[in-house]
Design a protein around this motif. Structure first.
Motif, PDB file in Angstrom:
ATOM      1  N   ARG A   1       0.852  -1.739  -0.051  1.00 35.66           N
ATOM      2  CA  ARG A   1      -0.043  -0.380   0.355  1.00 35.66           C
ATOM      3  C   ARG A   1       1.090   1.453  -0.517  1.00 35.66           C
ATOM      4  O   ARG A   1       1.787   1.594   0.385  1.00 35.66           O
ATOM      5  CB  ARG A   1      -1.043  -0.445   1.582  1.00 35.66           C
ATOM      6  CG  ARG A   1      -1.753   1.045   1.206  1.00 35.66           C
ATOM      7  CD  ARG A   1      -2.587   0.730   3.027  1.00 35.66           C
ATOM      8  NE  ARG A   1      -3.349   1.947   3.516  1.00 35.66           N
ATOM      9  CZ  ARG A   1      -3.262   2.542   4.602  1.00 35.66           C
ATOM     10  NH1 ARG A   1      -2.867   1.595   5.717  1.00 35.66           N
ATOM     11  NH2 ARG A   1      -4.039   4.093   4.961  1.00 35.66           N
ATOM     12  N   GLN A   2       0.362   2.256  -0.930  1.00 35.68           N
ATOM     13  CA  GLN A   2       1.509   3.552  -1.353  1.00 35.68           C
ATOM     14  C   GLN A   2       0.532   4.321   0.057  1.00 35.68           C
ATOM     15  O   GLN A   2      -0.577   4.728   0.039  1.00 35.68           O
ATOM     16  CB  GLN A   2       1.187   3.945  -1.917  1.00 35.68           C
ATOM     17  CG  GLN A   2       1.800   3.181  -3.257  1.00 35.68           C
ATOM     18  CD  GLN A   2       3.556   2.811  -3.097  1.00 35.68           C
ATOM     19  OE1 GLN A   2       3.765   3.675  -2.557  1.00 35.68           O
ATOM     20  NE2 GLN A   2       3.246   1.453  -3.476  1.00 35.68           N
ATOM     21  N   LYS A   3       0.583   4.933   1.042  1.00 35.40           N
ATOM     22  CA  LYS A   3       0.589   6.020   1.544  1.00 35.40           C
ATOM     23  C   LYS A   3      -0.456   7.519   0.598  1.00 35.40           C
ATOM     24  O   LYS A   3       0.434   7.832   0.419  1.00 35.40           O
ATOM     25  CB  LYS A   3       1.338   6.521   3.073  1.00 35.40           C
ATOM     26  CG  LYS A   3       1.781   5.555   3.825  1.00 35.40           C
ATOM     27  CD  LYS A   3       0.380   4.835   5.347  1.00 35.40           C
ATOM     28  CE  LYS A   3       0.042   4.160   5.708  1.00 35.40           C
ATOM     29  NZ  LYS A   3       1.261   4.470   6.732  1.00 35.40           N
ATOM     30  N   GLN A   4      -0.829   7.455   0.844  1.00 31.00           N
ATOM     31  CA  GLN A   4      -2.071   8.483   0.283  1.00 31.00           C
ATOM     32  C   GLN A   4      -1.410  10.041   0.497  1.00 31.00           C
ATOM     33  O   GLN A   4      -1.408  10.130   1.722  1.00 31.00           O
ATOM     34  CB  GLN A   4      -3.230   8.939  -0.009  1.00 31.00           C
ATOM     35  CG  GLN A   4      -3.914   7.616  -0.766  1.00 31.00           C
ATOM     36  CD  GLN A   4      -3.242   6.834  -2.352  1.00 31.00           C
ATOM     37  OE1 GLN A   4      -2.810   7.824  -2.977  1.00 31.00           O
ATOM     38  NE2 GLN A   4      -3.073   6.083  -2.417  1.00 31.00           N
TER      39      GLN A   4
ATOM     40  N   GLY B   1       3.500  -1.704   3.862  1.00 29.47           N
ATOM     41  CA  GLY B   1       2.205  -0.230   3.583  1.00 29.47           C
ATOM     42  C   GLY B   1       1.551  -0.583   4.258  1.00 29.47           C
ATOM     43  O   GLY B   1       0.520  -0.003   4.284  1.00 29.47           O
TER      44      GLY B   1
END
Length: 1612
Positions: A973-976, A1507
């Motif tokens: 997961r890429q942190k938004q 993530g």
């Protein structure tokens, strides 16, 4: 060994010496000779020819590249290939071996950390302790670390230089030459690789630590003659041992004097935080100390470093990943490679075989043929059976076969009755249970059944009640309606018996009657009796069993007409003639053994010599001798039999095979049979064997014989071979290999299609479209001579026996259905059939297909004879995370060392990766002879797979490679970028979301402020009670027997407190505000000492006393709290005072630095002149010290105002009055346990029955008996107490009821905890004790933490409020999606939906407490049902940390946080726990909608992986479910690797079963790859007094190598 070396410089060796050498190698490979014997005999053979290198293993020299005359197996005759080229198992082809060796040589050094195993798990005795460093002796039976190769990986140049124990030479030259490059490698390799990785994984890493390691190493070499057996990067062996003594002991705790160890129960190396070992560099991990608090100079962390270095090497390019919304974790779907080979040929045409020429002279049926030969040639031999010595025991003539079969048919039809009805009627199925050594009786039984019009179902003899696959055979018999089994006298005696003497009923079998068919048990038919057997039509003739890939057993029905057609087709294809002799090594009960040796032979009046498997084991050459002595014209064998005979042919100079015109290789469909065929021809061509005689054939249970190679005299085309690219095959495409010489498959043809049959190749998946000419597919056959159905299974019968192949346009190719054979292949030139594998062995990994046999062959080509026991390897696939994963299980030779095993495993991984471009998910080694056996000694694959999945395989070594194999994980997961505060508020307004905040009832409405003021100071309250109700009992303390050991009324407690205060002022000379440590066992003394401190203005600090049996770990904690709290005095009992100053204590801590210790057991009765009254309510009342689960020791300050507010809230919430009695089974040292034990009774005046949890260890029922005896309506306990009761009293509820234990008095039983409610435990407790009257709704949970010890309590409403109908709602449970939780979101789902996680509300918020949910990073308020950090505001919040070890800066804002927007005025305390608030449909007492608070878990404990945020408890719950032997589990991370520690409640040899199960379940349920699996004894995972796991402690213990694990597996 032509592949290893160069021609001899001396004269070439004579042919017979070469032959003898090859045999020796084979004997060694089969385990028929020991290593020592092998070397002795070999040296003897070579002594005359190689005087130069006597005493040294020539093979060793070759592989060490030592110049000098080298040994080779140069061909003795230049024109002919080498005699015993194929010296190993049936699969081994020398070309393939060369390819494997070449592939391994291409690999660079790959360091793979070796698993560590407790010695008791190893069979070998340990000798490493007594081997002096540098000694070059190699002990055969040594433990894993004694005889290391200079490299654990197996692709080094000096491959195998020190490979086997017992093969070492003590030449000085050698040891020096191998030591130096190795050392350089360690020094360069480790320092660079580890520092590189350290900098990459931690920006704050300290690469500077590496050079010191190098110097240490160099220094070591100077004076320690490095033990060259240690595997280099594994710093565990030779190096750390020496280094250890030179390293000073470092303190574990920042700011604490040295010498303080750990305490198993409560505190740990205190200030560790889960932030990956506080920024320790990975270099530190390998060699020194990561941070001052974790002594990671251990072998464990060096292995982890090795693992990280291995995992960092780039694997195959990662697959293209996509990810839509991080709400949904999508598994990667492998996209087809645009460059993958695709079939380009034309569509194939159906191939027609030659017509079946049924001669008019032939008999019309099989029974007619038998009758004909019985009358015309009654003395002609039909079958000769041999015993295990190879002597003919019995020759059955055609006359005898007929008369005995008739006799049996008559008995079956006329002499077996049940209830005066015949037991059997025509068409009934009958089981034939005959051993492999008795073909005569089997043949009589088979033909007897045919004559009686019964259907024989031949099965294997069940040897035990738990044979592999026996249950499925039982299912087949049941579904066939079998009620009678025929067997022989000898066999029946050998079957397992029930106590009655009857044959035992096997698991899953229907009830059977057993009929012994030896002559004396049968009745002779009358002269004129003749059966009316119909044996020509479509009726079923017999049923052959077949075991499918999944292990289920089905029956293939063969009709009379198919049977006849099969016999005719075989007669025509093989050119069988009357009176020919056939030797048969195969199982005569099924497949080719039955078709050739029992059916077709009778059709043609042939003489069959049946060779039992037992004889082949004793004398593998027996079939060749029989061919020779009986001048047999045909022989029926498997490639295994040809291979075995190569071993034994040496002494047999007089063998002659010139009589053979056909040598039928029944498993010719196995592509690896070619090597056995070639090798056999090489050896026996000189003994009269003609090349054209070898006839491979292909068959399947469904289609019977599919194809067979005909000799040229029967019109067969010349044989062909194809060299195919493995890569092409994996995409189902035929490509003749050109460039990539390593990964090829050489296949031979299996001849032409059978007479009267047509064949085609169809696509494996989906509709049966015809393949193109260069495409691999499933071979289908249309013929009268195939099976007709799976008995009783119409659905799959239609798919397999009634397939209609269609062209690309969908046009059927024939109006007659085809039968699928389960064989994968293609039609080659000259219309020859080629088979490349079986559908059953097909494994689809990603989009590529691999065949199990091919992988077995590659594994066997890796130094097979040294290691694998009798070539026994099973390969199968298991589905993990929606894809097939390859598992390889091999039996290892009994004398294999740990080092051998591990080396072999890493080489196999590399070979398979290189040749098949596929990763092996799990490689397991089991002891010799332990895999389940198929009837003829092969491995029972489906049973092996079943055991693997159930965790009953019991391997002795395991290597899992999930990191390399699992490529379809969701994208990390890429942190938004975070949404800003303003847009958040607007967003919530638009969505109509309310801000998530809730509060308990208002205090102002509940109580007059007057009383609150009067009760501001607890010391005043106690004096007031002593004055107004002096004799009112406040405390009762129970011991383990349930008797009251001490009590205290108001006046007694007041007087005891006064005495303590006087002693403190006079003896201790303390002033107001001084801190006093109270080191007492749970009891009234502790309470009196607490109030004594308040009376003289001192600040009490309660400390758990040290454990007398465990001073080493528990005393340093006590010392630490005393020092950290700056206590000026220690109050205690006489016994503990003695303990604190004892000699044992001096060994653990410095006893001279204790402050004043006062023993309060016999202090004089004195009054204090004046009782101290604090100047303001904000003055410090007491310090509450506790160790968090993450190992942080923190003391919080409680003011007098907060203390009285806490008591008031609890009093209101639980409705506590002087007339109430409550039972408390909690530890009295910190948190809510301390408040309930010491504060609440004095404040509210109720009576507390005190049950110390420690007493439950000797009497589990103590707490529940006390609750029942004192009729307590309210009781408090911890999860550990609840668990003890559930586990310890599960079977005793009846006995407790007899003793009069009755829990119906309980209104509420509250579990005091600082964690997410454990629903399963509270539910099982409620269910279990419902029998004792415990109300269903009584059990509820509470929640508190360091900043506020009581945020929620859930009492069932009592008293007045309940009567007014204002009862609070029951605690609610919701189900949330675990995947959304990882993304910090709450998504409610239905109960039972996949990935659902039940969460129970943590209790009702206390009066005066306000709770809000704030974003963990922006600190803005969140909406209803959003996950964030729980913040709390309340008059009883603690006022701050007195001290936090190690992380002061992080905690500065814990007590004074403000929201970043919204209500920015209120001051909140941050709990450090994640949770959410949800407004429910229920209303509470005030008529408001009830807001439920759900605690998800501690932020400090969460694991940040890929993530996402994981809660350890969720992973642990999955792991505990994986196997019944897992008693407990804890997980933590170290350098981004997930480490899973499981406690094994079972036998140590079962430990390794858990590794794969743990890895699988975490992958399946959490999409995480486990890095390390640690298996330990029960009780190793430290648990604190609240029943919480101390995971950080465990981590430190693991890294410091203090756990004494049973097994540590490092997943690759």
């Amino acid at each position: 060994m032509a592949d290893r070396g160069c021609p001899l410089e001396a004269a070439p060796l004579p042919a017979e010496v070469l032959e003898s050498l090859a045999e020796l190698e084979l004997e060694l490979s089969e385990g028929d000779i020991t290593q020592k014997g092998y070397e002795k005999k070999r040296a003897k053979l070579l002594a005359r020819y190689i005087p130069l290198i006597q005493g040294v293993d020539p093979c060793l020299q070759t592989e060490n590249r030592i110049p000098g005359p080298l040994l080779t197996a140069a061909p003795s005759k230049p024109q002919k290939p080498r005699a015993t080229n194929s010296r190993d198992e049936r699969f081994r082809s020398d070309a393939h071996t060369e390819a494997v060796q070449a592939a391994l040589a291409k690999y660079k050094e790959r360091k793979v950390p070796m698993p560590s195993k407790r010695r008791s798990v190893l069979v070998h005795s340990s000798v490493e302790t007594c081997t002096p460093p540098g000694s070059n002796i190699c002990h055969q039976e040594g433990r894993q670390q004694v005889c290391h190769r200079p490299d654990t990986s197996s692709a080094s140049e000096d491959e195998g230089s020190l490979r086997r124990p017992g093969r070492l030479t003590s030449t000085l030259l050698q040891s020096h030459s191998s030591i130096e490059p190795w050392l350089d490698r360690v020094i360069q390799g480790s320092s660079t690789s580890s520092s590189a990785s350290s900098t990459s994984s931690h920006p704050g890493g300290r690469p500077a630590a590496a050079p010191s390691a190098t110097t240490a190493l160099a220094g070591l070499t100077a004076h320690a003659h490095i033990d060259l057996h240690s595997a280099p990067p594994d710093v565990t062996t030779g190096l750390v041992e020496h280094a250890h003594c030179e390293r000073p002991q470092v303190a574990c705790v920042r700011g604490i004097p040295r010498g303080h160890g750990r305490n198993v129960l409560e505190t740990a190396d205190v200030p560790t935080r889960p932030e990956e070992g506080t920024g320790s560099s990975a270099t530190g991990v390998t060699y020194g100390f990561a941070s001052p608090c974790v002594p990671v100079s251990s072998r464990v962390s060096s292995k982890i470093q090795q693992l990280l270095n291995t995992l960092k090497r780039p694997k195959r390019p990662p697959l293209k990943e996509f990810f839509v919304d991080d709400f949904e974790e999508l598994l990667e779907v492998q996209q087809p490679d645009p460059n993958q080979p695709k079939p380009e040929g034309d569509q194939m045409a159906v191939l027609k075989g030659e017509p079946l020429s049924v001669g008019t002279s032939g008999p019309p049926s099989l029974l007619a043929a038998l009758q004909l030969w019985a009358t015309t040639q009654p003395k002609a031999p039909c079958l000769t059976a041999l015993d295990t010595a190879g002597k003919a025991t019995c020759t059955l003539t055609y006359g005898k076969l007929w008369s005995r079969s008739l006799k049996l048919a008559y008995t079956l039809l006329n002499k077996l009755t049940s209830k005066n009805e015949p037991l059997l009627k025509p068409g009934d199925r009958v089981a034939l249970v005959f051993p492999n050594s008795d073909p005569v009786m089997f043949m009589v039984a088979f033909y007897g059944c045919l004559l009686a019009e019964l259907v024989p179902v031949p099965i294997e003899v069940p040897l035990t009640r738990k044979d592999a696959g026996s249950q499925q055979v039982g299912f087949l018999l049941g579904s066939c309606g079998v009620t009678l089994a025929l067997t022989t006298d000898a066999c029946q005696k050998g079957l397992p018996k029930a106590p009655t003497g009857e044959v035992a009923t096997f698991k899953g079998w229907p009830p059977l009657s057993w009929l012994v068919i030896d002559g004396k048990h049968l009745t002779k038919p009358p002269k004129d009796w003749y059966p009316l057997a119909q044996d020509t039509g479509s009726g079923t003739a017999y049923i052959e069993y077949k075991t499918s890939k999944e292990g289920s057993t089905v029956g293939v029905t063969v009709s009379h007409s198919s049977l006849l057609a099969q016999c005719q087709a075989l007669t025509q294809a093989c050119g069988y003639m009357e009176a020919e002799t056939l030797t048969n090594v195969l199982d005569f009960k099924r497949d080719a053994g039955l078709w050739h040796g029992v059916l077709t032979s009778v059709m043609n009046r042939m003489h069959v010599i049946s060779i039992p498997y037992a004889l082949m084991k004793v004398n593998p050459l027996s079939w060749i001798q029989k061919v020779c002595s009986y001048k047999a014209r045909a022989a029926l064998v498997k490639s295994r039999d040809m291979h075995w005979s190569l071993l034994a042919q040496r002494g047999q100079r007089d063998v002659c095979l010139s009589s053979l015109r056909m040598l039928i290789v029944a498993d010719g469909a196995n592509p690896w049979s070619i090597s056995s065929c070639d090798a056999f021809l090489n050896v026996f061509q000189s003994r009269g064997l003609r090349p054209e005689v070898i006839c491979p054939c292909a068959s399947s249970p469904e289609a019977l014989t599919v194809a067979i190679r005909r000799p040229p005299d029967l019109g067969g085309p010349p044989p062909r071979k194809a060299v195919l690219s493995m890569n092409g095959l994996s995409y189902g495409v035929i490509r003749v290999d050109t460039e990539e010489k390593l990964s090829v498959l050489t296949v031979q043809d299996v001849g032409q299609v059978m007479p009267g049959a047509s064949a085609c190749v169809v696509k494996v998946d989906g509709a049966p479209y015809l393949c193109k000419t260069d495409e691999i597919g499933e071979i289908c056959v249309n013929s009268v001579a195939t099976g007709t159905a799976y008995y009783g299974l119409l659905g799959i019968t239609k798919n397999v026996f009634e397939t209609v192949p269609v062209t690309a346009d969908g046009v059927p190719v024939s109006d007659r259905p085809f039968t699928r054979t389960g064989l994968l292949g293609f039609i080659g030139p000259d219309n020859l059939v080629f088979v490349v594998g079986k559908l059953d062995g097909l494994m689809v990994v990603g989009v590529r297909r691999h065949n199990a046999d091919d992988i077995v062959a590659t594994a066997l080509a890796v130094e097979p004879m040294k290691f694998v026991y009798r070539g026994r390897i099973a390969v199968f696939s298991v589905t993990v995370l929606h894809d097939d994963r390859i598992v390889l299980v091999a039996e290892q030779r009994p004398d294999a060392s740990e080092e051998d095993s591990f080396q072999w495993m890493s080489r196999v991984l590399q070979a398979i990766d290189s040749i098949h471009q596929v990763g092996v998910y799990c490689l397991a080694l089991v002891p010799a002879n332990t895999l389940p056996k198929a009837p003829l000694g092969g491995i029972h694959i489906s049973e092996t797979k079943q055991r693997f999945l159930e965790g009953t395989l019991h391997p002795c070594n395991v290597l899992m490679c999930p990191h390399t194999c699992v490529t379809n994980l969701p994208k990390p997961r890429q942190k938004q970028p975070e949404v800003g505060p303003a847009s958040m508020i607007v967003g919530n307004l638009v969505a109509g979301k309310r801000i998530a905040q809730a509060s308990g009832r208002e205090l102002a409405h509940l109580e007059d402020s007057d009383q609150a003021r009067k009760f501001l100071f607890l010391a005043d309250v106690l004096q007031w009670r002593a004055h107004t109700t002096p004799d009112h009992p406040l405390f009762l303390l129970l011991n383990a027997k349930g008797t009251v050991t001490s009590t205290a009324t108001c006046i007694q407690l007041h007087k005891r407190a006064e005495r303590v205060a006087a002693a403190l002022m006079e003896k201790g000379r303390l002033d107001a505000g001084d801190h006093v440590a109270l080191v007492y066992p749970p009891g009234v003394d502790l309470i009196a000492a607490f109030y004594g401190c308040l009376y003289c203005g001192c600040v009490p600090v309660t400390v758990r006393p040290p454990h007398p049996q465990n001073l080493g770990t528990t005393l340093p904690t006590v010392k630490m709290i005393v020092e950290v709290s700056k206590s000026a005095c220690v109050l205690s009992t006489q016994a503990i005072t003695r303990l604190l100053k004892s000699k044992e204590a001096a060994a653990a801590v410095d006893v001279r630095t204790w402050p004043t210790i006062l023993d309060t057991d016999d202090i004089p009765k004195k009054k204090v002149a004046s009782i101290f009254r604090p100047p303001s309510p904000d003055v410090l009342a007491y310090l509450d010290f506790s160790v968090s689960t993450t190992g942080i020791l923190a003391g919080v300050k409680m003011s007098h105002a907060a203390t009285s507010a806490l008591c008031r809230s609890i009093k209101l919430q639980c409705e506590l009055y002087p007339s109430r009695q409550i039972a408390i089974c909690l530890d009295p040292y910190c948190g809510l346990g301390f408040a309930l034990w010491c504060l609440c009774s004095v404040y509210s005046g109720h009576q507390s029955v005190l049950v110390p949890p420690l007493e439950l260890e000797s009497n589990v029922s103590l707490w529940l008996s006390a609750v029942s005896q004192y009729k307590a309506r309210v009781t408090f306990c911890s999860y550990s107490v609840m668990e003890m009761c559930t586990k310890g009293l599960g079977a005793q509820t009846g006995a407790l009821r007899m003793k009069g234990v009755n829990l119906s008095c309980v209104r509420t039983c509250m579990v005091v905890a600082e964690e997410r409610p454990r629903i399963s435990l509270t539910q099982s407790f409620s269910k279990l004790f419902k029998d004792l009257g415990l109300p269903a709704r009584a059990v509820s949970t509470t929640f508190g933490c360091r900043v506020n010890v009581a945020i929620c309590l859930q009492p069932n409403r009592l008293g007045k409020l309940a009567e007014q109908g204002t009862a609070g709602p029951d605690p609610t449970t919701v189900y949330v999606d675990m995947r959304a939780l990882r993304h910090d979101r709450v998504r409610l789902v239905e109960r039972g939906s996949p990935h659902s996680l039940p969460l129970m509300e943590s209790g009702k918020i206390l009066p005066g407490v306000k709770v809000i949910i704030a974003h963990t990073e922006t600190k803005g308020p969140l909406g209803d049902s959003h996950l964030g950090e729980i913040w709390v505001s309340s008059p009883h919040n603690a006022t701050g940390y007195y001290t936090v070890y190690g992380e002061e800066t992080l905690h500065a804002d814990h007590f004074s946080a403000r929201l970043s927007f919204g209500d920015t005025q209120t001051i909140w305390a941050r709990t450090g726990y994640l949770g959410f608030l949800r407004r429910t449909e229920l209303t509470d007492a005030s008529g408001e909608r009830h807001d439920a608070l759900y605690v998800v878990g501690s932020l400090d404990e969460t694991l940040e992986l890929r993530g996402m945020r994981y809660h350890p408890i969720d992973i642990e719950t999955s792991v505990i479910r994986a196997h019944r032997s897992i008693a407990e589990c804890a997980v933590f991370t170290w350098t981004n690797l997930l480490v899973v520690v499981v406690e094994l409640d079972g036998l140590e040899q079962d430990a390794l079963d858990l590794v794969a199960l743990v890895t699988n379940v975490v992958l399946e349920e959490h999409y995480l790859v486990v890095g390390v699996v640690v298996i330990v004894d029960p009780g190793v995972i430290p648990i604190n007094s609240r029943g919480e796991k101390q995971r950080m402690h465990l981590r430190d213990g693991f890294l410091a190598d203090q756990l004494d694990p049973i097994y540590v597996a490092y997943n690759m």
